[in-house]
Scaffold this motif. Sequence first.
Motif, PDB file in Angstrom:
ATOM      1  N   LEU A  32       0.821  -1.214   0.000  1.00 18.39           N
ATOM      2  CA  LEU A  32       0.000   0.000   0.000  1.00 18.39           C
ATOM      3  C   LEU A  32       0.849   1.255   0.000  1.00 18.39           C
ATOM      4  CD1 LEU A  32      -2.809  -0.954   2.556  1.00 18.39           C
ATOM      5  CD2 LEU A  32      -2.956  -0.897   0.062  1.00 18.39           C
ATOM      6  N   MET A  33       2.078   1.143   0.494  1.00 18.05           N
ATOM      7  CA  MET A  33       2.946   2.309   0.577  1.00 18.05           C
ATOM      8  C   MET A  33       3.754   2.533  -0.696  1.00 18.05           C
ATOM      9  SD  MET A  33       2.010   3.316   3.472  1.00 18.05           S
ATOM     10  CE  MET A  33       3.112   4.701   3.653  1.00 18.05           C
ATOM     11  N   TYR A  34       4.066   1.462  -1.437  1.00 13.38           N
ATOM     12  CA  TYR A  34       4.953   1.593  -2.589  1.00 13.38           C
ATOM     13  C   TYR A  34       4.279   1.309  -3.931  1.00 13.38           C
ATOM     14  CZ  TYR A  34       8.571   1.702   0.984  1.00 13.38           C
ATOM     15  OH  TYR A  34       9.332   2.036   2.071  1.00 13.38           O
ATOM     16  N   TRP A  35       3.335   0.399  -3.968  1.00 14.72           N
ATOM     17  CA  TRP A  35       2.718   0.065  -5.247  1.00 14.72           C
ATOM     18  C   TRP A  35       1.966   1.228  -5.891  1.00 14.72           C
ATOM     19  CZ3 TRP A  35       0.593  -5.668  -5.219  1.00 14.72           C
ATOM     20  CH2 TRP A  35       1.686  -6.532  -5.165  1.00 14.72           C
ATOM     21  N   GLY A  86      -1.037   5.145   6.020  1.00 20.52           N
ATOM     22  CA  GLY A  86      -0.172   5.630   7.087  1.00 20.52           C
ATOM     23  C   GLY A  86      -0.953   6.145   8.276  1.00 20.52           C
ATOM     24  N   ALA A  87      -2.089   6.812   8.005  1.00 26.07           N
ATOM     25  CA  ALA A  87      -2.903   7.343   9.095  1.00 26.07           C
ATOM     26  C   ALA A  87      -3.500   6.224   9.943  1.00 26.07           C
ATOM     27  CB  ALA A  87      -4.012   8.222   8.526  1.00 26.07           C
ATOM     28  N   ARG A  88      -3.925   5.157   9.291  1.00 28.62           N
ATOM     29  CA  ARG A  88      -4.483   4.024  10.032  1.00 28.62           C
ATOM     30  C   ARG A  88      -3.447   3.406  10.959  1.00 28.62           C
ATOM     31  NH1 ARG A  88      -7.989   0.792   5.364  1.00 28.62           N
ATOM     32  NH2 ARG A  88      -9.748   2.284   5.288  1.00 28.62           N
ATOM     33  N   ALA A  89      -2.214   3.303  10.473  1.00 29.94           N
ATOM     34  CA  ALA A  89      -1.163   2.736  11.306  1.00 29.94           C
ATOM     35  C   ALA A  89      -0.790   3.678  12.451  1.00 29.94           C
ATOM     36  CB  ALA A  89       0.065   2.425  10.457  1.00 29.94           C
ATOM     37  N   SER A  90      -0.756   4.981  12.174  1.00 26.13           N
ATOM     38  CA  SER A  90      -0.336   5.941  13.192  1.00 26.13           C
ATOM     39  C   SER A  90      -1.360   6.093  14.301  1.00 26.13           C
ATOM     40  CB  SER A  90      -0.061   7.298  12.550  1.00 26.13           C
ATOM     41  OG  SER A  90      -1.254   7.859  12.023  1.00 26.13           O
ATOM     42  N   ARG A  91      -2.624   5.749  14.023  1.00 22.95           N
ATOM     43  CA  ARG A  91      -3.647   5.847  15.066  1.00 22.95           C
ATOM     44  C   ARG A  91      -3.381   4.883  16.210  1.00 22.95           C
ATOM     45  NH1 ARG A  91      -7.777   6.454  10.909  1.00 22.95           N
ATOM     46  NH2 ARG A  91      -8.262   4.233  11.088  1.00 22.95           N
ATOM     47  N   GLN A  92      -2.602   3.843  15.946  1.00 19.77           N
ATOM     48  CA  GLN A  92      -2.304   2.860  16.983  1.00 19.77           C
ATOM     49  C   GLN A  92      -1.066   3.224  17.795  1.00 19.77           C
ATOM     50  OE1 GLN A  92      -2.885  -1.335  15.613  1.00 19.77           O
ATOM     51  NE2 GLN A  92      -3.003  -0.418  13.578  1.00 19.77           N
TER      52      GLN A  92
END
Length: 204
Positions: A32-35, A86-92
């Motif tokens: 999701l970050m590179y493709w 990235g936002a979904r990951a940073s929420r944790q």
Amino acid sequence: MEDDETPPADPLALIQREQANLARDLTPDPRLMYWPWGFAWLIGFGLLFLRFGPDGKVFVDLPEWLPLTVLLLLLIAAGITTGVAGARASRQTAGPTSRQGRMYGFAWSIAYTGFSILFAQYSGVLPDDKLSLLWAGGMVGLTGALHMAGGAVWNDRQLFFLGAWTSVINIIGILAGPGWHSLIVAVAGGGGMLLAGLLWRSRR
């Protein structure tokens, strides 16, 4: 101890496994970050090469506005996709790590805005092919530099390597000249991001 009894698990191994699971949960999927960026570069710069090849050669007679429009739309879509991931990951996360992520995101936005304003000042000064090379070379170079900075901040060798690779191919493309730069960035840059997302996903 009975033969059928299971020996107690190594506490250190359990801790390491749980730490690895937690890190994996807090890290966005590399695909999701590179493709999204890989496809954007591969398709967008590929169309630029086909329409505005070396020495002004036209490999495919596309409307002049089409390649750049497609590239910009794909870049916007890639930015939204990676931003959401990235936002979904940073929420944790909270504290310094979360703050670092926000600051890094702001750095991208401010840097690209500044470069865009700077390059726009030369829109009526340079020939079209040189102006295109200035925009493309500058933006790709900025991307490589920010990737290396991010790798240094988070001690992420993979991200730093991707930034270094992007910077090197960008230099090669600039030296090769207009047209060739688009081809090199499309294949080596976009293809490199697609490969990085695949490889790093398998390692994850």
